[in-house]
Design a protein around this motif. Structure first.
Motif, PDB file in Angstrom:
ATOM      1  N   SER A 288       0.723  -1.283   0.093  1.00  0.00           N
ATOM      2  CA  SER A 288       0.038  -0.011   0.062  1.00  0.00           C
ATOM      3  C   SER A 288       0.891   1.378   0.029  1.00  0.00           C
ATOM      4  O   SER A 288       0.258   2.303  -0.650  1.00  0.00           O
ATOM      5  CB  SER A 288      -0.847   0.157   1.240  1.00  0.00           C
ATOM      6  N   TRP A 289       2.103   1.146   0.423  1.00  0.00           N
ATOM      7  CA  TRP A 289       2.825   2.562   0.704  1.00  0.00           C
ATOM      8  C   TRP A 289       3.438   2.994  -0.799  1.00  0.00           C
ATOM      9  O   TRP A 289       3.767   4.065  -0.984  1.00  0.00           O
ATOM     10  CB  TRP A 289       4.019   2.124   1.508  1.00  0.00           C
ATOM     11  N   VAL A 290       3.341   2.041  -1.856  1.00  0.00           N
ATOM     12  CA  VAL A 290       3.609   2.363  -2.991  1.00  0.00           C
ATOM     13  C   VAL A 290       2.980   3.401  -3.797  1.00  0.00           C
ATOM     14  O   VAL A 290       3.644   4.574  -4.340  1.00  0.00           O
ATOM     15  CB  VAL A 290       3.919   1.162  -3.913  1.00  0.00           C
ATOM     16  N   LYS A 291       1.712   3.677  -3.497  1.00  0.00           N
ATOM     17  CA  LYS A 291       0.953   4.634  -3.919  1.00  0.00           C
ATOM     18  C   LYS A 291       1.344   5.976  -3.400  1.00  0.00           C
ATOM     19  O   LYS A 291       1.084   7.020  -3.810  1.00  0.00           O
ATOM     20  CB  LYS A 291      -0.575   4.433  -3.770  1.00  0.00           C
ATOM     21  N   SER A 292       1.938   6.145  -2.215  1.00  0.00           N
ATOM     22  CA  SER A 292       2.177   7.197  -1.592  1.00  0.00           C
ATOM     23  C   SER A 292       3.395   7.950  -2.148  1.00  0.00           C
ATOM     24  O   SER A 292       3.659   9.223  -1.671  1.00  0.00           O
ATOM     25  CB  SER A 292       2.418   7.062   0.115  1.00  0.00           C
ATOM     26  N   PHE A 293       4.240   7.359  -2.968  1.00  0.00           N
ATOM     27  CA  PHE A 293       5.474   7.961  -3.420  1.00  0.00           C
ATOM     28  C   PHE A 293       5.820   7.922  -4.860  1.00  0.00           C
ATOM     29  O   PHE A 293       4.995   7.117  -5.555  1.00  0.00           O
ATOM     30  CB  PHE A 293       6.625   6.874  -2.718  1.00  0.00           C
ATOM     31  N   PRO A 294       6.510   8.685  -5.333  1.00  0.00           N
ATOM     32  CA  PRO A 294       6.740   8.756  -6.801  1.00  0.00           C
ATOM     33  C   PRO A 294       7.130   7.312  -7.274  1.00  0.00           C
ATOM     34  O   PRO A 294       8.113   6.741  -6.583  1.00  0.00           O
ATOM     35  CB  PRO A 294       7.905   9.812  -7.129  1.00  0.00           C
TER      36      PRO A 294
ATOM     37  N   ALA B 243      11.546   2.895   6.777  1.00  0.00           N
ATOM     38  CA  ALA B 243      10.413   2.213   6.437  1.00  0.00           C
ATOM     39  C   ALA B 243       9.314   1.652   7.827  1.00  0.00           C
ATOM     40  O   ALA B 243       8.364   2.005   7.798  1.00  0.00           O
ATOM     41  CB  ALA B 243      11.004   0.671   5.933  1.00  0.00           C
ATOM     42  N   VAL B 244      10.108   1.619   8.787  1.00  0.00           N
ATOM     43  CA  VAL B 244       9.460   1.332  10.448  1.00  0.00           C
ATOM     44  C   VAL B 244       8.804   2.711  10.618  1.00  0.00           C
ATOM     45  O   VAL B 244       7.723   2.640  11.025  1.00  0.00           O
ATOM     46  CB  VAL B 244      10.509   0.730  11.487  1.00  0.00           C
ATOM     47  N   VAL B 245       9.580   3.682  10.607  1.00  0.00           N
ATOM     48  CA  VAL B 245       8.717   4.883  10.967  1.00  0.00           C
ATOM     49  C   VAL B 245       7.798   5.366  10.174  1.00  0.00           C
ATOM     50  O   VAL B 245       6.605   5.642  10.431  1.00  0.00           O
ATOM     51  CB  VAL B 245       9.999   6.126  10.940  1.00  0.00           C
ATOM     52  N   TYR B 246       7.793   5.098   8.908  1.00  0.00           N
ATOM     53  CA  TYR B 246       6.550   5.228   7.895  1.00  0.00           C
ATOM     54  C   TYR B 246       5.266   4.594   8.319  1.00  0.00           C
ATOM     55  O   TYR B 246       4.159   4.986   8.304  1.00  0.00           O
ATOM     56  CB  TYR B 246       7.016   4.990   6.452  1.00  0.00           C
ATOM     57  N   HIS B 247       5.492   3.175   8.496  1.00  0.00           N
ATOM     58  CA  HIS B 247       4.473   2.340   8.862  1.00  0.00           C
ATOM     59  C   HIS B 247       3.935   2.600  10.229  1.00  0.00           C
ATOM     60  O   HIS B 247       2.703   2.381  10.324  1.00  0.00           O
ATOM     61  CB  HIS B 247       5.093   0.596   8.865  1.00  0.00           C
ATOM     62  N   ILE B 248       4.746   3.203  11.097  1.00  0.00           N
ATOM     63  CA  ILE B 248       4.291   3.613  12.432  1.00  0.00           C
ATOM     64  C   ILE B 248       3.324   4.728  12.216  1.00  0.00           C
ATOM     65  O   ILE B 248       2.100   4.688  12.999  1.00  0.00           O
ATOM     66  CB  ILE B 248       5.391   3.733  13.371  1.00  0.00           C
ATOM     67  N   VAL B 249       3.812   5.743  11.577  1.00  0.00           N
ATOM     68  CA  VAL B 249       2.892   6.743  11.298  1.00  0.00           C
ATOM     69  C   VAL B 249       1.652   6.598  10.660  1.00  0.00           C
ATOM     70  O   VAL B 249       0.793   6.998  10.961  1.00  0.00           O
ATOM     71  CB  VAL B 249       3.966   8.048  10.400  1.00  0.00           C
ATOM     72  N   ARG B 250       1.704   5.705   9.699  1.00  0.00           N
ATOM     73  CA  ARG B 250       0.424   5.403   8.938  1.00  0.00           C
ATOM     74  C   ARG B 250      -0.602   4.393   9.773  1.00  0.00           C
ATOM     75  O   ARG B 250      -1.353   3.959   9.244  1.00  0.00           O
ATOM     76  CB  ARG B 250       0.925   4.820   7.485  1.00  0.00           C
TER      77      ARG B 250
ATOM     78  N   GLU C 239       0.146   1.229  10.121  1.00  0.00           N
ATOM     79  CA  GLU C 239       0.178  -0.253   9.387  1.00  0.00           C
ATOM     80  C   GLU C 239       1.127  -0.942  10.014  1.00  0.00           C
ATOM     81  O   GLU C 239       2.321  -1.430   9.827  1.00  0.00           O
ATOM     82  CB  GLU C 239       0.769   0.179   8.089  1.00  0.00           C
ATOM     83  N   TYR C 240       0.322  -1.519  11.149  1.00  0.00           N
ATOM     84  CA  TYR C 240       1.438  -2.207  12.243  1.00  0.00           C
ATOM     85  C   TYR C 240       1.425  -3.596  11.669  1.00  0.00           C
ATOM     86  O   TYR C 240       2.758  -4.135  12.147  1.00  0.00           O
ATOM     87  CB  TYR C 240       0.359  -2.357  13.555  1.00  0.00           C
ATOM     88  N   ALA C 241       0.703  -4.142  10.843  1.00  0.00           N
ATOM     89  CA  ALA C 241       0.950  -5.579  10.253  1.00  0.00           C
ATOM     90  C   ALA C 241       2.314  -5.366   9.299  1.00  0.00           C
ATOM     91  O   ALA C 241       3.132  -6.233   9.083  1.00  0.00           O
ATOM     92  CB  ALA C 241      -0.074  -6.043   9.436  1.00  0.00           C
ATOM     93  N   ASN C 242       2.463  -4.290   8.864  1.00  0.00           N
ATOM     94  CA  ASN C 242       3.675  -3.973   8.046  1.00  0.00           C
ATOM     95  C   ASN C 242       5.212  -3.658   8.704  1.00  0.00           C
ATOM     96  O   ASN C 242       6.097  -3.631   7.961  1.00  0.00           O
ATOM     97  CB  ASN C 242       3.442  -3.103   6.838  1.00  0.00           C
ATOM     98  N   ILE C 243       5.134  -3.667   9.891  1.00  0.00           N
ATOM     99  CA  ILE C 243       5.910  -3.002  10.714  1.00  0.00           C
ATOM    100  C   ILE C 243       7.224  -4.195  11.006  1.00  0.00           C
ATOM    101  O   ILE C 243       8.108  -4.087  10.913  1.00  0.00           O
ATOM    102  CB  ILE C 243       5.697  -2.404  12.162  1.00  0.00           C
TER     103      ILE C 243
ATOM    104  N   SER D  60       9.918  -5.012   8.248  1.00  0.00           N
ATOM    105  CA  SER D  60      10.857  -3.986   8.196  1.00  0.00           C
ATOM    106  C   SER D  60      11.751  -4.052   9.354  1.00  0.00           C
ATOM    107  O   SER D  60      12.856  -4.012   9.627  1.00  0.00           O
ATOM    108  CB  SER D  60       9.923  -2.739   8.161  1.00  0.00           C
ATOM    109  N   LEU D  61      10.995  -4.101  10.752  1.00  0.00           N
ATOM    110  CA  LEU D  61      11.684  -4.244  12.064  1.00  0.00           C
ATOM    111  C   LEU D  61      12.804  -5.600  11.909  1.00  0.00           C
ATOM    112  O   LEU D  61      13.785  -5.485  12.468  1.00  0.00           O
ATOM    113  CB  LEU D  61      10.859  -4.187  13.155  1.00  0.00           C
ATOM    114  N   VAL D  62      12.271  -6.772  11.516  1.00  0.00           N
ATOM    115  CA  VAL D  62      13.219  -7.853  11.455  1.00  0.00           C
ATOM    116  C   VAL D  62      14.448  -7.471  10.769  1.00  0.00           C
ATOM    117  O   VAL D  62      15.535  -7.840  11.142  1.00  0.00           O
ATOM    118  CB  VAL D  62      12.525  -9.216  11.077  1.00  0.00           C
ATOM    119  N   LEU D  63      14.189  -6.880   9.427  1.00  0.00           N
ATOM    120  CA  LEU D  63      15.471  -6.513   8.690  1.00  0.00           C
ATOM    121  C   LEU D  63      16.299  -5.362   9.365  1.00  0.00           C
ATOM    122  O   LEU D  63      17.329  -5.420   8.953  1.00  0.00           O
ATOM    123  CB  LEU D  63      14.866  -6.174   7.096  1.00  0.00           C
ATOM    124  N   LEU D  64      15.599  -4.437   9.831  1.00  0.00           N
ATOM    125  CA  LEU D  64      16.401  -3.451  10.702  1.00  0.00           C
ATOM    126  C   LEU D  64      17.287  -4.218  11.674  1.00  0.00           C
ATOM    127  O   LEU D  64      18.423  -3.896  11.737  1.00  0.00           O
ATOM    128  CB  LEU D  64      15.403  -2.669  11.116  1.00  0.00           C
TER     129      LEU D  64
END
Length: 166
Positions: free
Chosen positions: A78-84, A129-136, A138-142, A145-149
């Motif tokens: 879903s985040w792809v729509k928010s960015f160029p 990525a983690v900050v973006y998902h927290i702000v939006r 989108e807890y399922a997507n965190i 991203s958190l594991v890879l972080l």
């Protein structure tokens, strides 16, 4: 020319080090003291495993983002729509290059410090990525991203501090 014989006179552990005294083969019998970090080999193996797993994850994620049409990506992420589109491709290329950077420099011993730089770059991307998902919210997507972080941060700390690259 002195040759070191590996017949150990004694070994004792001092903190995180093992102290080994060996005899030199020379005219003068002088003991030489060697220090080796206990567990350094094991930590190196663990870091290589983490690097391989993390690199595979970033190659898969970055490869998917760089090869699929933006409309297809938008259905799955879903985040792809928010960015160029150019920014999405930029992140994808950074992930693939970061994955290559986790393995190739250290494996070939050509500019091995680039492994640390690659890990730092991936940490920065995943913090975003983690900050973006927290702000939006989108807890399922965190979680991914958190594991890879965390994995990228372990590599960064491990290769910079625990088992420094020479």
């Amino acid at each position: 020319m002195q040759q070191v014989m590996h017949s150990m006179a004694f070994e004792k552990e001092i903190g995180p080090f093992r102290e080994t005294q060996c005899k030199q083969k020379s005219n003068v019998s002088t003991p030489v003291l060697y220090r080796e970090r206990i567990g350094e080999k094991t930590m190196n193996i663990v870091l290589w495993v983490i690097q391989a797993i993390t690199a595979l994850a970033f190659i898969a994620a970055g490869g998917f983002k760089s090869t699929q049409p933006i409309d297809t990506l938008a259905k799955n992420m879903s985040w792809v729509k928010s960015f160029p589109a150019a920014f999405v491709r930029f992140i994808a290329i950074c992930e693939v290059l970061g994955a290559i950077g986790l393995i190739v420099p250290e494996l070939t011993h050509i500019l091995p410090w680039l492994t640390i730089v690659a890990a730092a770059g991936l940490v920065i991307i995943m913090i975003g990525a983690v900050v973006y998902h927290i702000v939006r919210k989108e807890y399922a997507n965190i979680a991914p991203s958190l594991v890879l972080l965390i994995l990228s941060a372990i590599i960064l700390y491990g290769r910079w501090i625990l088992v420094p690259i020479h």
